[in-house]
Each structure stands twice: as C-alpha cells, then as structure tokens.
Design an enzyme around this catalytic site. Structure first.
Site, PDB file in Angstrom:
ATOM      1  N   GLU A 286       0.827  -1.216   0.000  1.00 36.94           N
ATOM      2  CA  GLU A 286       0.000   0.000   0.000  1.00 36.94           C
ATOM      3  C   GLU A 286       0.856   1.259   0.000  1.00 36.94           C
ATOM      4  O   GLU A 286       0.436   2.304  -0.481  1.00 36.94           O
ATOM      5  CB  GLU A 286      -0.938   0.023   1.213  1.00 36.94           C
ATOM      6  CG  GLU A 286      -2.135  -0.892   1.042  1.00 36.94           C
ATOM      7  CD  GLU A 286      -3.210  -0.712   2.109  1.00 36.94           C
ATOM      8  OE1 GLU A 286      -3.043   0.116   3.028  1.00 36.94           O
ATOM      9  OE2 GLU A 286      -4.226  -1.423   2.028  1.00 36.94           O
ATOM     10  N   HIS A 307       9.077 -26.629  -1.304  1.00 36.64           N
ATOM     11  CA  HIS A 307       8.446 -27.770  -1.972  1.00 36.64           C
ATOM     12  C   HIS A 307       7.273 -27.318  -2.842  1.00 36.64           C
ATOM     13  O   HIS A 307       6.456 -28.129  -3.255  1.00 36.64           O
ATOM     14  CB  HIS A 307       7.997 -28.802  -0.928  1.00 36.64           C
ATOM     15  CG  HIS A 307       9.150 -29.304  -0.114  1.00 36.64           C
ATOM     16  ND1 HIS A 307       9.776 -30.514  -0.363  1.00 36.64           N
ATOM     17  CD2 HIS A 307       9.838 -28.738   0.910  1.00 36.64           C
ATOM     18  CE1 HIS A 307      10.776 -30.670   0.497  1.00 36.64           C
ATOM     19  NE2 HIS A 307      10.838 -29.612   1.268  1.00 36.64           N
ATOM     20  N   LYS A 421     -13.181   0.735  -2.273  1.00 36.52           N
ATOM     21  CA  LYS A 421     -14.222   0.948  -1.258  1.00 36.52           C
ATOM     22  C   LYS A 421     -15.389   1.725  -1.858  1.00 36.52           C
ATOM     23  O   LYS A 421     -16.547   1.400  -1.620  1.00 36.52           O
ATOM     24  CB  LYS A 421     -13.658   1.713  -0.049  1.00 36.52           C
ATOM     25  CG  LYS A 421     -12.795   0.871   0.888  1.00 36.52           C
ATOM     26  CD  LYS A 421     -12.381   1.684   2.133  1.00 36.52           C
ATOM     27  CE  LYS A 421     -11.418   0.905   3.021  1.00 36.52           C
ATOM     28  NZ  LYS A 421     -10.954   1.663   4.192  1.00 36.52           N
TER      29      LYS A 421
HETATM   30  O1  PA5 Z   1      -3.687   1.054   5.783  1.00 41.53           O
HETATM   31  C1  PA5 Z   1      -4.833   1.429   5.615  1.00 41.53           C
HETATM   32  O2  PA5 Z   1      -5.179   2.606   5.843  1.00 41.53           O
HETATM   33  C2  PA5 Z   1      -5.938   0.489   5.158  1.00 41.53           C
HETATM   34  O3  PA5 Z   1      -5.475  -0.733   4.739  1.00 41.53           O
HETATM   35  C3  PA5 Z   1      -6.914   0.274   6.315  1.00 41.53           C
HETATM   36  O4  PA5 Z   1      -6.223  -0.236   7.432  1.00 41.53           O
HETATM   37  C4  PA5 Z   1      -8.058  -0.663   5.937  1.00 41.53           C
HETATM   38  O5  PA5 Z   1      -8.628  -0.285   4.732  1.00 41.53           O
HETATM   39  C5  PA5 Z   1      -9.134  -0.621   7.031  1.00 41.53           C
HETATM   40  O6  PA5 Z   1      -9.642   0.669   7.174  1.00 41.53           O
HETATM   41  P1  PA5 Z   1     -10.453   1.104   8.449  1.00 41.53           P
HETATM   42  O7  PA5 Z   1      -9.582   0.953   9.648  1.00 41.53           O
HETATM   43  O8  PA5 Z   1     -10.817   2.529   8.202  1.00 41.53           O
HETATM   44  O9  PA5 Z   1     -11.659   0.213   8.550  1.00 41.53           O
END
Ligand code: PA5
Length: 449
Positions: A286, A307, A421
């Site tokens: 990310e 393996h 999302k």
């Molecule tokens: O790193 C990030 O910001 C995302 O991966 C969030 O952790 C993930 O989308 C979950 O979001 P939220 O905590 O708002 O539910």
C-alpha cells in the site's frame, strides 16, 4: 540485541557505483521523514509513536485488558487491513500461531470482519456460542464495509446472548477520536472507545490501541513491545547509511528495483511468521504500489514453500530478489532422537536440534538461490520476544517510509484502496448522493457482464 543487515548474499549483485549513488538518496529520504517535509507528512505520527502517546489512554488500555480477561473466554477482534494484520502478526510471533489451542489463562482471540465470507463468520459464532465473549471493533474510518457488517452481526449475537445493557459492557471500540459512524454508535450506546490518531495510517497503527488492546488481552507485555520500538527509533535516527540498517535495507531494495528485480520475496523459516508476512505485504504494497511504480511484495515460508514455489524461485523468471528474516534464537529446543536400529538412516542427525537443521536449510537455500541469480538481503533478528517485535515493526515502518520517498511516491496514502471501497459502496447501493454518477456507470458495466 539489535536488528542487523547481513549483505553477504547481495553484495555480489551490487556494484560500488550503484551503492554509492543511492546512499545520498536514502540519507536524504530519512531527513525528509525526520523533518516532515515530504508528501503525506500529516501521517508521520508513527515516527515518534514509541514515546509520544497518550499515557492516560495507555493506562486505560491495560485496565480494559484486565477487565476483558476476567469477563470472557473468547475475544473477537473485528477489523481489516491495518486494523487487524499487525495484531495477528504480533500474536503469532510473540505467543504462537496455535495460541488459541495452547494451555493459557488468557482468552482465546478470534479475528472477524476481514472478509465477507458468511462461512467464516458462522464458524466464529459457532465456536463462541457456548463461551463468554467480548469484542473489539477496530476501524479508523468507521465505515469500512467488511468490519461494519461483521460488527452488526456480532453485536446482535452479543445482545441476544446478554441483553443490550450487558452486551454494551463487552464491546470495545478503537476508531477515530471524533468522526465516523462507529464513533457515533459507540457514544450512543456507551461502548468504551480507544483512539486511532489522525496522524497514523492503518498500516502503521499496530503500536496504537489497534494492537495494544488485543495484545494486552492476550497477555503480551506491551511495555516491552514499546520499549523495543523506542530503542529502534533512537538507533535508526543515525543519519549515515553505514550506521543505520533501515537505510541499508532501503538502499538495497531500491537498487534491486532499478535493476529490474521487481518482486521482493520475504522469506522466513518459521510458520509463526506467516501473519507478519501479511502485515509486511500490506505495509509495502500500500505504501509503494502507486503511480505505476513499486516492488511487488510477496512472501514464502521455508522450508515448506521450497516444496512448491522453490522451483520458480530457483529457475523461473529472473525478476526477483529475496529478503530473508533470520530469527536467531528459538524459544524451543527439540532434537532428533537417536535410533539404535537406524532403519530410516537418519542417525547422522541424532542429537541435532531442529533449529540447527532449519538454519542449515537456510544456508543451503541461500547458496542455491544466489547461484541461481537471486540476490538475497538477510535481516537478522535476535529472537521472537515482545521487544524484538517492537524493533522489527519499527524497522520495517521506517524502511518503508524511506524506501517510498527514495522511489518518489507518497508512502502514506492508499488511493487504490479507497477506489475499491467507493465502488463497493456504489454497487451495494449505499444512499449517498456523491455516489450517484458512479452507481450509474457501474450499473451499466454490470449489465454488460
Ligand atoms: O492502511 C490502511 O489505511 C488500510 O489498509 C486500512 O487499514 C483498511 O482499509 C481498514 O480501514 P479502516 O480501519 O478505516 O476500517
């Protein structure tokens, strides 16, 4: 007791010119993090987090954890992405990937809300049917679909089991300090809440209440975890690459990327590290995978995957390098017993510890992969204590920020995650005027399927 980079298996793939050219870049990237002058600098809270946190909230986390331990046999953590991966990674690393099945005097920990599988949720409810249950809903935005719908189901389960008033005492929420549906719901129903700070993104949040509450419930020494992170923070302030393993790691992986090694395979010889790999993949995936750039973070557990994917790594497309996490000390010592009959011809291993055999497997693989043109960075970690976990989290967080700036991206946003999302809200018909156009265009595309 520090994390070290062993460059023995990568240096033959990197010329002095390449290394010397990148050194000023990673050193400058660290300065950018320290001074907060880079893209996404509103999200640098993790950088000083090991010392800069709300002490009152931390005390409240410990009190809540004790209360939860006394109230329940099963603790369900509801969250997705950064809101659960770090916690799972820590639980497996520090305790065990069989934590729930081992003898202990702390509650079982279950994870929900990280998928939309009805089977997964049904199984958790079935397991918890006859147990006393508390839950922790973790969502920074408070609107993410997966945890939100799981929470609705589990809330109903709790209210049926205990009644609304008692259920409310068993629900703990970790979210934004003032915004979002989850915060509203918590205030309305009197759930105890903990804060995910504005300046810490999900994937950098394991050292906040996100990880600290469930880990304290599991009996993890969170003081020691924060101490490891604090010592790492101080050590990795070193401005020069030669004194700073974070910068060395960032330098090598960026050199690899520039040489066309576009996949980074995280390699570990311990199954308890599997969830850490998942956390690491989210952190780097990310943070760096954007603007048409970025290493693809992948992972394997060896010797298991020797393996399966071992063949590809040895002889497939030559576009990858490996980062081996070498955990030096094992918590357990099992040795191969002697067998006077030696029917399986294994007596040459009699008395040898599994740890030693595992390390020999690592050495054998390092030699084979380097011979097969796969460069290897080795990250040496002293042991699997709370302290080491804190160090390791901080090591990768800072390396990731430095790497991201060296790559030329904002390591703290995740526009790609937001895009999915939004599409999902539109396809599920969320009533929001801002989604109207998107709803129309997606409906058209769905009709063409
Ligand atoms: O790193 C990030 O910001 C995302 O991966 C969030 O952790 C993930 O989308 C979950 O979001 P939220 O905590 O708002 O539910």
């Amino acid at each position: 007791m520090s994390i070290k980079i062993n460059n023995k298996y990568i240096k033959q793939f990197v010329s002095d010119e390449e290394y010397n050219a990148i050194v000023p870049e990673v050193e400058a990237a660290l300065e950018t993090v320290k001074k907060g002058t880079g893209a996404g600098s509103d999200f640098l809270g993790w950088y000083t987090r090991p010392v800069d946190y709300d002490k009152e909230e931390y005390a409240r986390i410990k009190i809540a954890a004790k209360k939860i331990q006394g109230m329940c046999e099963a603790f369900i953590v509801i969250g997705i992405g950064g809101s659960y991966l770090g916690t799972r990674a820590a639980l497996d690393f520090i305790k065990s990937n069989h934590y729930n099945n081992l003898p202990k005097d702390t509650p079982d920990i279950y994870f929900a809300g990280y998928s939309l599988s009805s089977s997964h949720l049904a199984d958790i409810l079935a397991v918890c049917e006859t147990k006393d249950v508390c839950i922790n809903v973790v969502s920074k935005s408070g609107t993410t679909t997966e945890p939100a719908v799981a929470f609705r189901v589990i809330r109903e389960f709790l209210e049926d089991k205990y009644g609304k008033e008692e259920a409310a005492k068993r629900i703990f929420v970790t979210t934004d300090k003032s915004r979002g549906k989850l915060k509203e719901l918590s205030d309305r129903n009197g759930y105890e809440t903990f804060v995910i700070p504005d300046n810490i993104g999900g994937r950098y949040s394991v050292l906040t209440a996100v990880g600290l509450l469930p880990l304290a419930v599991a009996g993890v020494n969170t003081d020691s975890l924060l101490e490891g992170a604090e010592d790492a923070m101080n050590e990795y302030k070193a401005a020069s690459v030669k004194d700073n393993p974070c910068l060395q790691y960032a330098a090598y992986r960026n050199i690899m990327y520039r040489k066309g090694k576009v996949t980074e395979m995280l390699v570990v010889y311990e199954p308890f590290f599997r969830m850490f790999c998942e956390w690491w993949k989210q952190l780097f995936g990310e943070s760096e995978g954007k603007d048409g750039k970025g290493l693809l973070p992948a992972s394997v557990i060896f010797s298991t995957d020797l393996h399966s994917l071992g063949q590809y790594i040895q002889e497939g497309l030559r576009n990858m390098f490996e980062t081996v996490v070498d955990i030096k000390e094992s918590k357990h010592t099992i040795t191969v017993p002697d067998d006077p009959e030696n029917a399986d011809s294994l007596n040459y291993l009699s008395g040898m510890s599994f740890n030693r055999i595992n390390h020999r497997a690592m050495n054998a693989t390092l030699f084979a992969h380097v011979d097969g043109d796969v460069p290897n960075i080795v990250v040496e970690v002293p042991n699997r204590s709370e302290y080491s976990f804190g160090q390791l989290v901080y090591f990768f967080e800072l390396s990731c920020a430095v790497s991201g700036y060296t790559l030329g991206v904002n390591p703290f946003n995740q526009p790609g995650v937001e895009a999915y999302k939004k599409n999902m809200f539109a396809l599920l018909g969320k009533p929001d005027p801002a989604l109207n156009e998107l709803k129309k265009s997606l409906a058209e595309r769905m009709s063409q399927d």
